[in-house]
Design a protein around this motif. Sequence first.
Motif, short mmCIF file in Angstrom:
data_model
loop_
_atom_site.label_atom_id
_atom_site.label_comp_id
_atom_site.label_asym_id
_atom_site.label_seq_id
_atom_site.Cartn_x
_atom_site.Cartn_y
_atom_site.Cartn_z
N LYS A 102 1.34 6.30 14.63
CA LYS A 102 1.97 6.87 13.31
C LYS A 102 3.44 7.83 13.69
CE LYS A 102 -0.33 4.95 10.16
NZ LYS A 102 -0.63 5.26 8.68
N ASP A 136 -2.24 12.29 12.78
CA ASP A 136 -2.76 11.00 12.32
C ASP A 136 -2.87 10.27 13.79
OD1 ASP A 136 -2.90 8.25 11.01
OD2 ASP A 136 -2.19 9.58 9.36
N PHE A 137 -3.30 9.05 13.60
CA PHE A 137 -3.09 7.98 14.84
C PHE A 137 -1.79 8.16 15.45
CE2 PHE A 137 -6.60 5.59 12.23
CZ PHE A 137 -7.69 6.07 13.02
N ASN A 169 -0.34 10.57 7.67
CA ASN A 169 0.31 9.27 7.76
C ASN A 169 1.57 9.38 8.28
OD1 ASN A 169 0.55 6.76 6.98
ND2 ASN A 169 1.17 7.03 4.94
N MET A 203 -12.37 8.30 1.96
CA MET A 203 -12.37 7.27 2.59
C MET A 203 -13.75 7.06 3.13
SD MET A 203 -8.52 7.17 4.22
CE MET A 203 -9.19 6.64 5.43
N LYS A 243 -5.34 15.31 2.45
CA LYS A 243 -5.02 14.78 1.45
C LYS A 243 -5.43 13.35 1.50
CE LYS A 243 -0.95 16.44 -0.10
NZ LYS A 243 0.50 16.36 0.44
N HIS A 244 -6.06 12.89 0.19
CA HIS A 244 -6.41 11.52 0.04
C HIS A 244 -6.94 10.95 1.26
CE1 HIS A 244 -2.78 11.82 -2.65
NE2 HIS A 244 -4.06 11.49 -3.40
N PHE A 245 -8.09 11.54 1.95
CA PHE A 245 -8.66 11.28 3.11
C PHE A 245 -10.25 11.26 3.09
CE2 PHE A 245 -9.47 12.06 7.77
CZ PHE A 245 -9.22 10.75 8.36
N MET A 276 0.88 4.35 -2.51
CA MET A 276 0.67 5.65 -1.95
C MET A 276 1.62 6.65 -2.17
SD MET A 276 -2.18 6.74 -0.45
CE MET A 276 -2.26 8.65 -1.31
N GLY A 327 -3.84 11.33 17.25
CA GLY A 327 -5.20 11.64 17.81
C GLY A 327 -6.26 10.92 16.74
N ASP A 328 -7.48 10.89 17.02
CA ASP A 328 -8.47 10.57 15.95
C ASP A 328 -9.19 11.63 15.41
OD1 ASP A 328 -10.89 9.56 14.63
OD2 ASP A 328 -10.80 7.68 15.80
N VAL A 329 -9.38 11.85 14.08
CA VAL A 329 -9.91 13.04 13.55
C VAL A 329 -11.56 13.27 14.17
CG1 VAL A 329 -10.74 11.95 11.49
CG2 VAL A 329 -10.37 14.43 11.49
N PHE A 330 -12.11 12.07 14.30
CA PHE A 330 -13.50 11.87 14.84
C PHE A 330 -13.76 12.56 16.20
CE2 PHE A 330 -13.43 9.22 11.10
CZ PHE A 330 -14.47 9.95 10.33
N TRP A 370 0.91 -1.10 0.04
CA TRP A 370 -0.04 -0.04 0.09
C TRP A 370 0.88 1.03 0.00
CZ3 TRP A 370 -0.67 4.01 3.45
CH2 TRP A 370 -1.73 4.94 3.25
N ALA A 373 -4.47 13.49 8.76
CA ALA A 373 -4.33 12.33 8.48
C ALA A 373 -3.16 12.32 7.38
CB ALA A 373 -5.55 11.97 7.43
N THR A 413 1.48 9.96 -4.50
CA THR A 413 2.00 11.58 -3.75
C THR A 413 2.98 11.95 -4.91
OG1 THR A 413 1.44 10.48 -1.79
CG2 THR A 413 2.57 12.52 -1.85
C1 SAM Z 1 -4.89 7.35 2.40
S1 SAM Z 1 -3.71 7.90 3.66
C2 SAM Z 1 -3.51 9.37 3.35
C3 SAM Z 1 -2.14 9.79 3.85
C4 SAM Z 1 -1.71 11.36 3.36
N1 SAM Z 1 -2.37 12.17 3.64
C5 SAM Z 1 -1.45 10.93 1.83
O1 SAM Z 1 -1.83 11.90 0.93
O2 SAM Z 1 -0.40 10.36 1.24
C6 SAM Z 1 -4.98 7.80 4.97
C7 SAM Z 1 -4.41 8.20 6.46
O3 SAM Z 1 -5.55 8.57 7.26
C8 SAM Z 1 -5.18 8.17 8.43
N2 SAM Z 1 -6.42 8.04 9.46
C9 SAM Z 1 -7.61 6.92 9.12
N3 SAM Z 1 -8.55 7.23 9.91
C10 SAM Z 1 -7.99 8.43 10.84
C11 SAM Z 1 -8.49 8.92 11.86
N4 SAM Z 1 -9.90 8.58 11.99
N5 SAM Z 1 -8.08 9.96 12.42
C12 SAM Z 1 -6.79 10.26 11.94
N6 SAM Z 1 -6.15 9.69 11.13
C13 SAM Z 1 -6.54 8.75 10.49
C14 SAM Z 1 -4.50 6.86 8.32
O4 SAM Z 1 -3.79 6.50 9.39
C15 SAM Z 1 -3.61 7.19 6.94
O5 SAM Z 1 -2.30 7.49 7.46
#
Ligand code: SAM
Length: 377
Positions: free
Chosen positions: A233, A229-230, A206, A276, A271-273, A177, A255-258, A173, A204, A181
Motif C-alpha cells: 500500500k 498497512d501491508f 489503507n 474483520m 478504524k474499520h479493522f 469504503m 508491515g503485518d499487524v500480527f 470496494w 491498517a 469513511t
Molecule cells: C477495511 S480496510 C480499513 C481501512 C481504513 N482503516 C479505513 O477505515 O478506511 C482494512 C485494511 O486493513 C489492511 N490489513 C488487513 N490485514 C492486515 C494486516 N494483517 N496487517 C496490516 N494491515 C492489514 C488492509 O490492507 C486494508 O487496508
Amino acid sequence: MTTRDTQHRTDQDTRVTQNTEAVWNTETEKVLTKLKEYALGPMRFMNLLSCFELGIVDVLRAEGPRTAVEIAERVGGAPAAIEQLLLLPVKDEFLSQDERGRYELAGLAHPSAADLGRVLPWMDMIKVICLRQLYWLTDSVRTGTVVGLKELYGHEGTLYSATAANDDLRASWSAMMDSVTDYIDGWFFANLQVRPGARILDLAGNTGLGAVLTRKYKAEADPAVVCFDFPEKEAAALATFAAHGESERCGFIGGDVFDGVPEGFDLVLIKHFLDMFDKDNVLRILRNVHAALEPGGEVCVLVPSHPEHLADTSSVDFFPAYFLGCTMGEGGPQKVSTYAAWAREAGFEVTTAISQDVASMPPDMVPMHGIIVGRKN
Ligand SMILES: C[S@@+](CC[C@H](N)C(=O)[O-])C[C@H]1O[C@@H](n2cnc3c(N)ncnc32)[C@H](O)[C@@H]1O
C-alpha cells in the motif's frame, strides 16, 4: 372428512376459510411471507440496479417523462424489455407511469445527489463483491476461507489481498469504503481527543486517507500521522499524502499487524479493522498495540458494531454474510460492550465505549459504528 377439514377444525388461529385450497395458521403464514421476501431480495435488487446502470434513472431525471420506446432509444435494449424492467419500480413507487404510458421519477425524485452518492456505491459493491461470492457462502463457512474468491478469481486469501490484483474488486470496494469513511469521519473525529504535536499511528490505514483526514480534522493539534498497512500500500499512500500536500507530516510504515506494531506513538487509531477478525485475532491485534505503546498511550477503535438489541439496525442483515463469504472467511462485528470487554482483556483501561445514535443515521445506512478508547496504564 378430508385432512384439510381436520386441520381446520383443530387449528384455533386459522384465518383461512374452509372453501379455500390451503390452510395455514397465522404463524406459518408470517414465516412463509418472510421467506418469500428473502427469496425476492436478490431479484428486486438487480432489477432496480439495472435501471440505474442502464441510465434510465438519469434519462428520466434529465429529460422528464419518457415512454419505453423513447427510453430504449436512449439507453439501448428492446422497448419490451424496458417495459418489463420498469414494472417493479412502478409497483414500488420509485417511478410512476401516466395514462400515455410515459414513465417519470416518483420516489426516486426525492433522494439528493449526496443521498444517492451513499446508496449507489453500496449497491455496486453488493453486486460486484457480494452477489457472486455469496453463491459459495455455505462452503466459506465450512472451510473458514472465502471460497468465492478462489472460484471466481483463483485467489486464495482475503478480499483485501485480492483487491491488489483485481481492478473490479478494488474499484467497487474502495468507492464504498470511501463513502463510509466520508460519512462517519465527522462523528469519529468529534469524539477523538488529540494532544498538540501528538504522534499518531493509523493502523491498517489503507492508502493513507485516514492519516490525511486526521490532519484535517485535528489541524489545531498539528499531529504527525503514520499510516501502517501491508507494504504494497506504500506507493498509493505516498501518492495520497502528496496529493493533499501532507508529505511532510504524514508517513508510511509497511508491515503485518500480527508480526508486531511499530513503537513510538502516543495514539493508535484502528478504524474499520477489528470487525474483520474473530476474537483470538482481535486480541492478538490489541495486545500487539498495547505492547507497542508507552504507559499513558491510547488506542482509539472505530468499528462497525451490532446494536445491543439486534433488531435496532440492519447490521446483522449484512455483515455476517459479508465477512464470512465475501471478504475474510472469519470475523463480523460485535457489540460495543464486547469490544470494550476484549480491550480490557488485552490490558487496556477502557475510557470510552459509545455507539452512534441510530436515530441520527441516514435511513439507508447499514453500519452502526462504535468507538472504544483504551489507555495503557
Ligand atoms: C477495511 S480496510 C480499513 C481501512 C481504513 N482503516 C479505513 O477505515 O478506511 C482494512 C485494511 O486493513 C489492511 N490489513 C488487513 N490485514 C492486515 C494486516 N494483517 N496487517 C496490516 N494491515 C492489514 C488492509 O490492507 C486494508 O487496508
